[in-house]
Design an enzyme around this catalytic site. Structure first.
Site, PDB file in Angstrom:
ATOM      1  N   GLU A  51      49.783  42.633  62.851  1.00 31.83           N
ATOM      2  CA  GLU A  51      51.044  41.888  62.958  1.00 31.83           C
ATOM      3  C   GLU A  51      52.138  42.817  62.441  1.00 31.83           C
ATOM      4  O   GLU A  51      52.310  42.959  61.230  1.00 31.83           O
ATOM      5  CB  GLU A  51      50.967  40.602  62.122  1.00 31.83           C
ATOM      6  CG  GLU A  51      49.890  39.622  62.559  1.00 31.83           C
ATOM      7  CD  GLU A  51      50.243  38.898  63.861  1.00 31.83           C
ATOM      8  OE1 GLU A  51      51.441  38.787  64.187  1.00 31.83           O
ATOM      9  OE2 GLU A  51      49.313  38.448  64.549  1.00 31.83           O
TER      10      GLU A  51
ATOM     11  N   CYS B 151      60.288  39.485  59.767  1.00 32.47           N
ATOM     12  CA  CYS B 151      59.826  40.352  60.858  1.00 32.47           C
ATOM     13  C   CYS B 151      60.419  39.964  62.199  1.00 32.47           C
ATOM     14  O   CYS B 151      60.683  40.807  63.039  1.00 32.47           O
ATOM     15  CB  CYS B 151      58.303  40.320  60.945  1.00 32.47           C
ATOM     16  SG  CYS B 151      57.653  38.659  61.148  1.00 32.47           S
TER      17      CYS B 151
HETATM   18  P1  NAD Z   1      54.193  48.032  54.696  1.00 30.92           P
HETATM   19  O1  NAD Z   1      53.556  48.441  55.973  1.00 30.92           O
HETATM   20  O2  NAD Z   1      54.930  49.051  53.916  1.00 30.92           O
HETATM   21  O3  NAD Z   1      53.133  47.382  53.692  1.00 30.92           O
HETATM   22  C1  NAD Z   1      52.254  46.362  54.086  1.00 30.92           C
HETATM   23  C2  NAD Z   1      51.000  46.429  53.259  1.00 30.92           C
HETATM   24  O4  NAD Z   1      50.356  47.669  53.498  1.00 30.92           O
HETATM   25  C3  NAD Z   1      51.211  46.327  51.762  1.00 30.92           C
HETATM   26  O5  NAD Z   1      50.208  45.497  51.211  1.00 30.92           O
HETATM   27  C4  NAD Z   1      51.048  47.753  51.276  1.00 30.92           C
HETATM   28  O6  NAD Z   1      50.526  47.847  49.974  1.00 30.92           O
HETATM   29  C5  NAD Z   1      50.075  48.340  52.273  1.00 30.92           C
HETATM   30  N1  NAD Z   1      50.250  49.771  52.474  1.00 30.92           N
HETATM   31  C6  NAD Z   1      51.392  50.481  52.326  1.00 30.92           C
HETATM   32  N2  NAD Z   1      51.194  51.775  52.614  1.00 30.92           N
HETATM   33  C7  NAD Z   1      49.886  51.902  52.947  1.00 30.92           C
HETATM   34  C8  NAD Z   1      49.060  52.994  53.329  1.00 30.92           C
HETATM   35  N3  NAD Z   1      49.539  54.220  53.417  1.00 30.92           N
HETATM   36  N4  NAD Z   1      47.762  52.735  53.598  1.00 30.92           N
HETATM   37  C9  NAD Z   1      47.273  51.503  53.508  1.00 30.92           C
HETATM   38  N5  NAD Z   1      47.995  50.431  53.140  1.00 30.92           N
HETATM   39  C10 NAD Z   1      49.289  50.614  52.853  1.00 30.92           C
HETATM   40  O7  NAD Z   1      55.154  46.809  55.112  1.00 30.92           O
HETATM   41  P2  NAD Z   1      56.155  46.025  54.187  1.00 30.92           P
HETATM   42  O8  NAD Z   1      57.302  46.905  53.851  1.00 30.92           O
HETATM   43  O9  NAD Z   1      55.434  45.344  53.098  1.00 30.92           O
HETATM   44  O10 NAD Z   1      56.639  44.877  55.203  1.00 30.92           O
HETATM   45  C11 NAD Z   1      57.660  45.063  56.109  1.00 30.92           C
HETATM   46  C12 NAD Z   1      57.158  45.319  57.502  1.00 30.92           C
HETATM   47  O11 NAD Z   1      56.225  44.322  57.867  1.00 30.92           O
HETATM   48  C13 NAD Z   1      58.262  45.219  58.541  1.00 30.92           C
HETATM   49  O12 NAD Z   1      58.083  46.232  59.490  1.00 30.92           O
HETATM   50  C14 NAD Z   1      58.042  43.862  59.167  1.00 30.92           C
HETATM   51  O13 NAD Z   1      58.540  43.743  60.482  1.00 30.92           O
HETATM   52  C15 NAD Z   1      56.575  43.756  59.130  1.00 30.92           C
HETATM   53  N6  NAD Z   1      56.167  42.368  59.144  1.00 30.92           N
HETATM   54  C16 NAD Z   1      55.541  41.877  60.234  1.00 30.92           C
HETATM   55  C17 NAD Z   1      55.201  40.544  60.287  1.00 30.92           C
HETATM   56  C18 NAD Z   1      54.516  39.942  61.473  1.00 30.92           C
HETATM   57  O14 NAD Z   1      54.044  38.811  61.356  1.00 30.92           O
HETATM   58  N7  NAD Z   1      54.430  40.620  62.598  1.00 30.92           N
HETATM   59  C19 NAD Z   1      55.479  39.719  59.196  1.00 30.92           C
HETATM   60  C20 NAD Z   1      56.123  40.271  58.101  1.00 30.92           C
HETATM   61  C21 NAD Z   1      56.447  41.591  58.070  1.00 30.92           C
END
Ligand code: NAD
Length: 456
Positions: free
Chosen positions: A210, A244
Site C-alpha cells: 500500500e 496517502c
Molecule cells: P516509510 O516508507 O518511510 O516507512 C514505512 C515503514 O517502513 C515504517 O515502519 C518504517 O520504519 C519502515 N522502513 C523505513 N525504511 C525502511 C527500510 N529501509 N527498510 C525496511 N523498512 C523501512 O513511509 P512513511 O514515511 O512512514 O509513510 C509515508 C508514506 O506512506 C507516503 O508515501 C504515503 O503515501 C504512504 N502511505 C500509503 C498508504 C496507503 O494506504 N497506500 C497509507 C499511508 C501512507
C-alpha cells in the site's frame, strides 16, 4: 527478550497447531481487538495528540472509529466469507465437484507508516485475524508514543505466539524482512516499498503493498465549484495533508480557477479560522526533516493562500500555491503536507496526456457535472481508486477494495478484500471414484478422437 528469528519461529509453530483457523477463534479475537481499542481509546487519543497534534475529532473519525467499523463489518460477514465457494464443473470433469477454499497464508508481517499510525497498523490486522493468520506488527518509529501504546495493547491482549509487535525503525524492519514469513503487508513510501518487494522476492514471499504517489484533483469548468472547494479542502488538509490519498495537486480549468480559489479561501476560514497554525483542530507535521522539506516548497510559484509556519511546533498553515508547472520541485514527488499546488488546463484531453506520463496515482478525484466526462476519466486514466465529485470517501466504504496500481501499490484491502488479501485461494477438485473415463490415459483406444470432440 525473544530474538526476531525465534519470535517468527514461535509463530510458525503455533500457527501449525491450527487454533487460529477456527471460526470461533477468529471471531473471538476480533472481539478482543475491538474491546482493546475501546479500552485504550483515551491513551490512543493522547498519543496521537503528542505525536501528530491530531484533534480528538480527527483521531476518532479516521483512526479509532474507522477501525471499530471495520471490525463490526468483518465480524458480521466472517462466516459467509469463510465458506468454501462452490464452482461449476466442466464436462471434462464429469462426476466430480469443485470448490475454492480460502486458507490463511500462515504468519504475516504487517509494517505500518506514521501518518495514521494506529489505524494503518490495526486495519490490516483485522484482515489477518479474520483470515486465520498469526501476525507480527511493526509500527513506525516516527510516532513513538503511538508505537508504545500499540505495543502495550498487543502485549496485554494477545498471546505472543499469536500476535506480536516489534518496535523500531530500519534496523528492525531489515531484520524482520529476512525472516521466512508467509506474507508481507506493507504500508509506506514507494522507495521503501521497493526495498520490501526486493527482500520478499528473495524468498518469493507474497506481498501486499500500500504505497503512495501524486493524486490529482481535477476540476472541470462545469463542476459545482462550491462543493468542489469544500471537499478538496477537507480531503487535502485533514491531518495537515499527511494522508496517502490526499489530493496532491489541483488541476483546474483556467476559466473557473479564480472562482474556485475564492471559494477555497472562504472554506478555509470556515474550517480553521484566520489563524490556522494556532487552531487546536489542525494537525502538525510529524518531524523536523519533513517540516524543512515542506518549507522549501514555499519558494515555488506564488503562495496565494496561507504560507504561515512555525518551526518550533512543526506547523504549516493550509497553503495554496498558484502558477506552478510540472518542472517545479513541488511537482517531482508526493508532497505529503498541507501545500496544494495549482496547475491549469483548457482541454481535458491534455490533462489525460500529462497524468499518463507519470506514475499511476493511488487516488484520483474528478469534479464535473457531466457523466460523460466522468466516464472518460475512468476509462482513460489508470489509478488505484477515487471519487467523482468528492475526495477520500472511497476509502471509507467497506464494500470498496482499497489499494494502488503500479508504483502506488499492489493488492488491496478493507472489508472482504482484507479477508482475501491475507488468504490463499486453494482450488480443489473432489473426484468421483464411482467411474473413470479411460480416454484421458495414454493407453486408451480412440482417446484422442474423444478428447478432440470434448476439447476445442
Ligand atoms: P516509510 O516508507 O518511510 O516507512 C514505512 C515503514 O517502513 C515504517 O515502519 C518504517 O520504519 C519502515 N522502513 C523505513 N525504511 C525502511 C527500510 N529501509 N527498510 C525496511 N523498512 C523501512 O513511509 P512513511 O514515511 O512512514 O509513510 C509515508 C508514506 O506512506 C507516503 O508515501 C504515503 O503515501 C504512504 N502511505 C500509503 C498508504 C496507503 O494506504 N497506500 C497509507 C499511508 C501512507
Amino acid at each position: 527478550m525473544t530474538s526476531i528469528p525465534a519470535l517468527v519461529e514461535n509463530h510458525k509453530n503455533y500457527y501449525h497447531i491450527g487454533d487460529t483457523k477456527k471460526y470461533d477463534f477468529r471471531k473471538q479475537q476480533l472481539e478482543v481487538l475491538r474491546n482493546a481499542i475501546k479500552e485504550y481509546e483515551q491513551e490512543v487519543l493522547d498519543a496521537l495528540k503528542t505525536d501528530l497534534h491530531k484533534s480528538e475529532w480527527e483521531a476518532y473519525t479516521t483512526e479509532i472509529g474507522f477501525l471499530l467499523e471495520e471490525i463490526k463489518f468483518t465480524i458480521k460477514h466472517l462466516k459467509e466469507w469463510m465458506k468454501p465457494e462452490s464452482v461449476k464443473t466442466p464436462i471434462t470433469h464429469l462426476g466430480s465437484k469443485s470448490h475454492v477454499h480460502s486458507e490463511p497464508f500462515g504468519v504475516t508481517l504487517i509494517i505500518a507508516p506514521w501518518n495514521y499510525p494506529f489505524q494503518l497498523q490495526l486495519a490490516p490486522l483485522v484482515g489477518a485475524i479474520a483470515s486465520g493468520n498469526c501476525a507480527v506488527l511493526k509500527p513506525s518509529e516516527l510516532t513513538p508514543t503511538v508505537s508504545k501504546v500499540l505495543a502495550k495493547l498487543i502485549r496485554e491482549n494477545f498471546a505472543e505466539k499469536y500476535i506480536s509487535l516489534v518496535e523500531g525503525g530500519v534496523q528492525e524492519s531489515t531484520e524482520l524482512l529476512k525472516q521466512p514469513f508467509d506474507h508481507i503487508f506493507f504500508t509506506g513510501s514507494v522507495a521503501v516499498g521497493k526495498i520490501v518487494m526486493e527482500a520478499a522476492a528473495k524468498q518469493l514471499i507474497p506481498v501486499t503493498l500500500e504505497l503512495g504517489g501524486k493524486s490529482p484533483a481535477i476540476v472541470e469548468k462545469d463542476a459545482n465549484l462550491k462543493l468542489a472547494a469544500k471537499r478538496i479542502i477537507w480531503g487535502k488538509f485533514t491531518n495537515a495533508g499527511q494522508t496517502c490519498i490526499a489530493p496532491d495537486y489541483l488541476y483546474i480549468h483556467s476559466e473557473v480557477k479564480d472562482e474556485l480559489l475564492k471559494n477555497m479561501r472562504e472554506v478555509l476560514n470556515e474550517f480553521y479560522g484566520v489563524d490556522p497554525i494556532s487552531d487546536e483542530k489542525y494537525a502538525h507535521i510529524v518531524s523536523d526533516s519533513h517540516f524543512e522539506r515542506l518549507k522549501n516548497f514555499l519558494n515555488d510559484g506564488d503562495v496565494v493562500i496561507g504560507g504561515q509556519h512555525r518551526a518550533d511546533e512543526r506547523v504549516i498553515a493550509p497553503t495554496i500555491i498558484d502558477h506552478i508547472s510540472w518542472e517545479d520541485s513541488i511537482m517531482q514527488d508526493e508532497i505529503f503536507g498541507p501545500l496544494l499546488p495549482v496547475l491549469e488546463f483548457d482541454d481535458l484531453e491534455k490533462v489525460v496526456t500529462e497524468v499518463r506520463k507519470r506514475p499511476k496515482p493511488l487516488a484520483l478525484y474528478f469534479f464535473s457535472e457531466s457523466e460523460e466526462k466522468q466516464d472518460y476519466i475512468t476509462e482513460n486514466l489508470s489509478f488505484g481508486g477515487g471519487c467523482m465529485n468528492d475526495t477520500l470517501m472511497h476509502i471509507v466504504s467497506p464494500y470498496l477494495p482499497f489499494g494502488g496500481v503500479g508504483t502506488s501499490g499492489t493488492g488491496s484491502y478493507h472489508g472482504k478484500a482484507s479477508f482475501e488479501a491475507f488468504s490463499n485461494k486453494k482450488s480443489i477438485v473432489k473426484q468421483t471414484t464411482k467411474f473413470d473415463f479411460s480416454f484421458r490415459y495414454p493407453s486408451a483406444k480412440n482417446g484422442l478422437k474423444i478428447i478432440k470432440k470434448i476439447m476445442g
